[in-house]
Scaffold this motif. Structure first.
Motif, short mmCIF file in Angstrom:
data_model
loop_
_atom_site.label_atom_id
_atom_site.label_comp_id
_atom_site.label_asym_id
_atom_site.label_seq_id
_atom_site.Cartn_x
_atom_site.Cartn_y
_atom_site.Cartn_z
N GLY A 1 0.95 -1.34 -0.07
CA GLY A 1 0.00 0.04 -0.15
C GLY A 1 0.81 1.32 0.12
N ILE A 2 1.98 1.24 0.76
CA ILE A 2 2.85 2.45 0.84
C ILE A 2 3.38 2.78 -0.72
CG2 ILE A 2 4.99 3.43 1.65
CD1 ILE A 2 4.46 1.52 4.31
N VAL A 3 3.92 1.63 -1.27
CA VAL A 3 4.59 1.63 -2.57
C VAL A 3 3.55 2.17 -3.51
CG1 VAL A 3 5.32 0.55 -4.50
CG2 VAL A 3 6.54 -0.06 -2.17
N TRP A 4 2.31 1.65 -3.43
CA TRP A 4 1.13 1.80 -4.44
C TRP A 4 0.78 3.53 -4.43
CZ3 TRP A 4 -3.74 3.64 -3.14
CH2 TRP A 4 -4.65 3.52 -4.12
N PHE A 5 1.00 3.89 -3.26
CA PHE A 5 0.27 5.23 -3.07
C PHE A 5 1.11 6.26 -3.57
CE2 PHE A 5 -0.38 9.30 -0.85
CZ PHE A 5 -1.61 9.52 -0.98
N TYR A 6 2.50 6.32 -3.26
CA TYR A 6 3.19 7.32 -3.84
C TYR A 6 3.56 7.14 -5.45
CZ TYR A 6 7.75 4.68 -3.13
OH TYR A 6 8.63 3.81 -2.96
N VAL A 7 3.34 5.85 -6.05
CA VAL A 7 3.51 5.57 -7.29
C VAL A 7 2.32 6.25 -8.05
CG1 VAL A 7 3.85 3.78 -9.21
CG2 VAL A 7 5.50 3.92 -7.17
N VAL A 8 1.14 5.68 -7.66
CA VAL A 8 0.04 5.81 -8.47
C VAL A 8 -0.22 7.40 -8.38
CG1 VAL A 8 -2.11 5.55 -6.60
CG2 VAL A 8 -2.21 4.67 -8.91
N THR A 9 0.02 8.09 -7.24
CA THR A 9 -0.34 9.50 -7.16
C THR A 9 0.57 10.27 -7.86
OG1 THR A 9 0.49 9.62 -4.93
CG2 THR A 9 -1.85 9.46 -4.90
N GLY A 10 1.92 9.87 -7.42
CA GLY A 10 2.94 11.17 -8.01
C GLY A 10 3.79 10.79 -9.54
N GLY A 11 3.67 9.48 -9.88
CA GLY A 11 4.13 9.09 -11.15
C GLY A 11 5.86 8.74 -10.76
#
Length: 595
Positions: A169-179
């Motif tokens: 979830g941590i990885v997914w959040f910053y990758v999915v929001t910020g690219g």
């Protein structure tokens, strides 16, 4: 399961701070990235310091911080030759990164599929690159997420499934929001934490053993199986023995990290190629090399000594680092070390998940399904959907099939090495028909799978060697059979090669260095990690290091000099302002972002 209230308090505090930092970059990207290329490539404006640290962190994952010391404990100094991947990973960037950036800048390529499909005038190559990126992204990330979850469970007592979901979830959040820009800036801190964690665990292990003099005496008394390379080659199938041929071909697999589709996209995203040489020579070969050749070896061989003395109870290689942490690191620094290991795993998962999503969006959804329709907002949201799907699949694979996971995780870097086939053709002009490239990649991927799963390690040689060798043979066979490209393809390739060779012409001095390095680099490979590294068994010893370890340290130092000569003197990675200006001022954009 946890280690007491004080220990886990610091762990939770550091985890909280780390999450805040990750989420800050994700949310910042969410509100600032409004174009598709801004989201997928950071607007081609990734700055030097960010790439230097993030690319290095992504190259050296949780595999380095947790797996590497464990395998030194298991196989001794013969496996410690794997530390040379501090050089063999970035040497791939030395061969390709600058030329990939120049091509991406001039022609506007967004994904490696764009570059290969244009050069070979063949969309089949594009699909194989996307398949490679997805296999790599899913399985390599699954390994990282599960390793992070296992460590999380060991430290805090959080059940494995919930730990895996939190870590993903941590990885997914910053990758999915910020690219890509967000995952790059998070990677800056991840690099510092990764190196710090390796040095902390190694230092406390060394201190517990009574310092270097005491440890070197203990190491000298270890059985030969820990201190020598067993043989040159073994004529077997299915055995995993650290012969000189296995060491060499295993290094080929790790060369696949910087030739993977994800890294090619990262190269496109840089503001300019200036960071490449410094990342390759200084950040990777020197800094991470220093951590690995000394501190991971302190961990691995220290664990052998402590295990044999009955101080540790090690049942498998993945126990080594957690038990060293639990036994010898005080609570505050345990928190630092824990977050360093978690950061190492995230630093690798993030760019692979993100770039695989971007390739699915661009090469499949936008080009083929939407037929180049759909504006920036739609592309970004569909990209986010693909990133989410890949994260869920990686998590599911990790939780669902641990047996397959190990197989597929090890396959990932070998798949990346197969990308040498199209890269050598596109960026260095090796010639075979475009159909040969398609069949070469396909045959290479199949050969990797067969020599990993069906007939493992023929002749004690890693599947990465068999895959890429097969790919190149198939490509040249197609040329030998007289298969011809269309006139359009020949003309396109001629223009591409002509411009690239013209703009990337070395100076007179650089040409002389390049000619010299054609002999120096193979010689270094043969002695440092190839057949003649067996001489290290009885070679020389200094400062209390046994002969094989002394050999490794000596060839690592020579390797730093070789990388410096390659990158700067031979001008393989250094670049002039004039060359950058030409790439920016002579555009020939052949791909579209939106229509």
């Amino acid at each position: 399961m946890g280690n007491g209230a004080v220990d886990t308090t610091w762990v939770w505090i550091f985890l909280g701070l780390y999450i805040v930092y990750c989420f800050y970059w994700g949310l910042r990207g969410y509100f600032t990235e409004k174009t598709s290329s801004g989201y997928t490539l950071g607007g081609r404006q990734i700055p030097m310091i960010a790439f230097l640290m993030a690319a290095t962190a992504a190259s050296f994952s949780g595999w380095t911080t947790v797996g590497h010391p464990g395998l030194i404990w298991k196989a001794g100094l013969a496996y410690a030759f794997a530390s040379f991947y501090v050089l063999t990973i970035p040497i791939t960037g030395t061969f390709f990164a600058k030329r990939a950036w120049l091509a991406g800048k001039r022609y506007g390529f967004v994904t490696p599929g764009d570059m290969f499909a244009y050069y070979y005038n063949n969309d089949g190559v594009r699909y194989l690159v996307v398949i490679t990126a997805c296999l790599y992204g899913i399985f390599y990330s699954a390994v990282q997420l599960m390793a992070a979850a296992a460590l999380f469970k060991w430290v805090t007592g959080v059940p494995l499934v919930w730990g895996a979901i939190i870590m993903a979830g941590i990885v997914w959040f910053y990758v999915v929001t910020g690219g890509l820009r967000a995952s790059t800036w998070v990677g800056v801190v991840q690099f510092v934490l990764l190196v710090l964690a390796i040095i902390l665990v190694g230092s406390f292990t060394l201190a517990h053993l009574g310092g270097w003099s005491a440890m070197s005496e203990e190491v000298a008394n270890l059985p030969d199986k820990y201190l020598q390379v067993p043989s040159l080659i073994e004529f077997t199938v299915g055995k995993s023995v650290w012969t000189t041929t296995m060491i060499l071909t295993y290094m080929f697999a790790l060369m696949g990290i910087q030739s993977s589709p994800a890294f090619i996209m990262w190269q496109f995203s840089n503001k300019n190629p200036r960071p490449f040489a410094w990342q390759q020579v200084f950040m990777s070969t020197f800094i991470v090399g220093f951590a690995l050749f000394f501190f991971t070896a302190f961990q691995g061989l220290g664990a052998v000594i402590l295990d044999r003395a009955g101080e540790l109870n090690l049942l498998k290689d993945s126990d080594v680092v957690p038990q060293l942490m639990a036994s010898y690191i005080p609570s505050f620094l345990l928190g630092v070390t824990f977050i360093g290991l978690i950061a190492a795993m995230h630093s690798t998962a993030a760019p692979y998940i993100g770039t695989a999503g971007s390739m699915l969006l661009r090469d499949i959804w936008w080009l083929k399904i939407r037929k180049k329709k759909g504006g920036h907002a739609e592309q970004i949201w569909v990209n986010r959907l693909f990133v989410t799907i890949i994260t869920i699949i990686a998590l599911s694979v990790g939780l669902g099939s641990t047996a397959a996971l190990v197989i597929l995780g090890a396959l990932a870097t070998a798949f990346g090495f197969v990308m040498y086939v199209p890269l050598l053709g596109t960026l260095w002009g090796l010639r075979w028909p475009s159909y040969g490239t398609f069949l070469g990649i396909l045959a290479g991927l199949i050969a990797v799978f067969l020599t990993y799963k069906v007939w493992p390690n023929p002749l004690t040689m890693h599947c990465a060697f068999w895959g890429t060798a097969t790919g190149l043979v198939v490509a040249y066979v197609c040329r030998g059979l007289g298969i011809k490209d269309s006139a359009e393809t020949v003309e396109r390739q001629s223009e591409f090669r002509g411009w690239l060779d013209n703009v990337e012409t070395p100076s007179e001095s650089g040409r002389k260095w390049r000619n010299a390095m054609k002999f120096v680099v193979p010689a270094w490979y043969i002695f440092a990690i190839g057949p003649l590294c067996i001489l290290g068994n009885q070679a020389f010893s200094f400062a209390g290091f046994p002969p094989l370890w002394s050999w490794q340290i000596t060839w690592w130092i020579l390797g730093i000099i070789m990388m410096w000569a390659l990158c700067f003197k031979a001008e393989m990675s250094s670049i002039t302002e004039k060359t950058i200006q030409r790439a920016e001022n002579e555009p020939n954009i052949v791909v579209e972002e939106i229509t």
